[in-house]
Scaffold this active site. Structure first.
Site, mmCIF file in Angstrom:
data_model
loop_
_atom_site.group_PDB
_atom_site.id
_atom_site.type_symbol
_atom_site.label_atom_id
_atom_site.label_comp_id
_atom_site.label_asym_id
_atom_site.label_seq_id
_atom_site.Cartn_x
_atom_site.Cartn_y
_atom_site.Cartn_z
ATOM 1 N N PHE A 1 -65.093 -4.467 64.142
ATOM 2 C CA PHE A 1 -65.058 -3.912 65.494
ATOM 3 C C PHE A 1 -65.672 -4.849 66.520
ATOM 4 C CE2 PHE A 1 -69.395 -2.808 64.456
ATOM 5 C CZ PHE A 1 -70.058 -2.689 65.664
ATOM 6 N N LYS A 2 -66.535 -5.745 66.085
ATOM 7 C CA LYS A 2 -67.227 -6.609 67.040
ATOM 8 C C LYS A 2 -66.294 -7.613 67.706
ATOM 9 C CE LYS A 2 -71.490 -5.612 64.717
ATOM 10 N NZ LYS A 2 -72.644 -6.025 63.923
ATOM 11 N N ASP A 3 -65.102 -7.805 67.141
ATOM 12 C CA ASP A 3 -64.116 -8.656 67.806
ATOM 13 C C ASP A 3 -63.746 -8.127 69.189
ATOM 14 O OD1 ASP A 3 -63.730 -10.645 65.826
ATOM 15 O OD2 ASP A 3 -62.402 -9.335 64.697
ATOM 16 N N THR B 1 -71.425 -9.539 63.343
ATOM 17 C CA THR B 1 -71.596 -10.117 64.674
ATOM 18 C C THR B 1 -71.406 -11.627 64.648
ATOM 19 O OG1 THR B 1 -73.077 -8.376 65.467
ATOM 20 C CG2 THR B 1 -73.244 -10.508 66.545
#
Length: 466
Positions: free
Chosen positions: A111-113, A144
């Site tokens: 999800f950090k993309d 991250t």
């Protein structure tokens, strides 16, 4: 829009300075002085927008004055063009009125993309305008780091140093970081845990003298406001696809550092009809304990099958506390001092306000594996361990069966072979663009948990001498 510190003793800044500053000089975190609010009729009109255009509508007020609208639209289109699913963030139904929001279709399968692909472009824009160079220093518990490296590898004005806990991230997570061999990428395997990495980053931001005044440090961890900002969008996107704003929705969020779920809280404040936000934790359950028992106590870190949530100190919780304490910076400074000394309790009224929206649940490794098996047997759908924790928490503390429950699917299961195999599932194949990951050359440096040694290494890599 101005941004202010949660501790009340730092000057208000514009977006560009907040982007480049990270922590406020008083030790607090930056938040918007005011939030934009979107009425139901405005949100309803967004229902058919593609993801990048929805992102523009939601994020433009936060960056106004920093970048012109046409350039920002182009930046957002470029950011999400790198994702491998046309919907960018598709929904997967796993039961009646129960969904997983797949946030793992970006370049590094996490999800950090969503935030870090955008953050790299925003930083490059700011540094190019200023004619400056910067140093990114970040700590990662797994995802991250690779997302930050992927987002910044082509930035001409940035050297990036990512600290990960040595031998405490999965092999896929490590290789996604250490096989990027660009000259501006520096991976440090710290002999410690994630909190040691994060502490070293925070201490380096407080005293940047080791950079000789020739560079500034920039944060890419979720203390950077731009990361939180970018994550607001997918709450709106998923809600619009399930009937929002004409019906209420609930979200379950696997979280350790509280950044992703704080974005959901902001979406709620901005007008999205969210009825419940579930804080889903693993055995490192400081957030669950303070929300359910009003008991904050730092405990030794437990290593689990969900390593991206192996966090003892939840940095972004301070941003929520700032609102719960009526934006009283002095009160937050005092409370954070208590927390930094290991124990604290919340004001009863503040806790009561939190509980109107938030619930929490802690899930151990056995229950995580059982949930992975259960969902696979029922649907043929394979969860990663973090998402499994979110699903289990949702099924345990869900308030409203008649409202859609959306669990954030934070990573692809291929990143967590140990959990998948312990659950009795076959290990999935790497996606095509990573199919040769285990054959790629790695480059990283193992350093002791010593700030002086880490900073000397950074100076040598940046300037060529200690």
């Amino acid at each position: 829009m101005k941004y202010i510190s949660t501790r009340g003793q730092a000057p208000a800044l514009e977006f560009e300075e907040v982007l480049l500053t990270g922590l406020a000089p008083d030790g607090g975190l930056y938040v918007p002085e005011t939030l934009p609010f979107h009425a139901p009729e405005e949100i309803r009109a967004w229902r058919d927008l593609p993801y990048d255009e929805l992102a523009f509508r939601i994020l433009q007020p936060f960056v106004a004055g920093f970048i012109d609208d046409d350039a920002f639209r182009t930046m957002l289109a470029d950011t999400y063009a790198a994702f491998d699913h046309k919907a960018i963030v598709p929904l997967q139904q796993i039961d009646h009125n129960e969904y997983v929001l797949e946030l793992f279709h970006g370049p590094t399968l996490a999800f950090k993309d969503f935030a870090l692909q955008l953050l790299g472009r925003l930083l490059d824009h700011a540094l190019e305008k200023r004619g400056e160079k910067a140093v990114i220093m970040g700590a990662t518990s797994g995802d991250t780091g690779s997302a930050a490296i992927e987002g910044c590898r082509r930035c001409a004005n940035i050297d990036i140093f990512i600290l990960h806990p040595h031998q405490r991230v999965s092999e896929v997570q490590r290789r996604q970081m250490t096989t990027v061999l660009n000259d501006n990428i520096h991976n440090i395997a710290l002999e410690g845990n994630f909190d040691d990495c994060q502490r070293m980053v925070k201490e380096s931001f407080r005293d940047q003298s080791f950079l000789r005044g020739e560079r500034r440090l920039v944060a890419v961890n979720s203390i950077n406001w731009a990361r939180i900002m970018a994550q607001i969008v997918y709450y709106f996107y998923s809600a619009l696809n399930l009937g929002g704003p004409d019906r209420k929705l609930a979200f379950s969020v696997p979280t350790g550092n509280f950044g992703d779920i704080f974005a959901g809280y902001l979406a709620h404040r901005m007008g999205l009809p969210i009825s419940q936000l579930i804080v889903a934790t693993n055995r490192n359950d400081v957030l669950h304990r303070i929300l359910s028992q009003n008991h904050y106590e730092q405990r030794p870190l437990a290593h689990t099958l969900s390593p991206s949530m192996d966090i003892v100190v939840s940095s972004n919780f301070e941003r929520l506390l700032f609102d719960l304490y009526d934006r009283d910076g002095a009160a937050i400074a005092g409370l954070m001092d208590e927390m930094n000394h290991g124990k604290a309790t919340l004001d009863r009224d503040a806790l009561a306000r939190a509980r109107t929206l938030f619930d929490s649940h802690s899930v151990d490794d056995d229950a995580t594996c059982a949930t992975i098996r259960e969902v696979f047997e029922q649907t043929g759908y394979l969860l990663d361990p973090h998402t499994a924790i979110g699903v289990k928490a949702a099924r345990t503390v869900r308030r409203h069966q008649d409202q859609p429950m959306i669990t954030l699917g934070t990573a692809h299961p291929v990143k967590f072979s140990e959990a998948v195999e312990k659950a009795g599932m076959a290990y999935p194949e790497l996606p095509y663009h990573l199919s040769d990951l285990h054959d790629r050359e790695e480059r990283y440096t193992v350093l002791s948990n010593d700030r002086a040694q880490v900073q000397s290494f950074m100076v040598r890599e940046i300037f060529g001498s200690a």
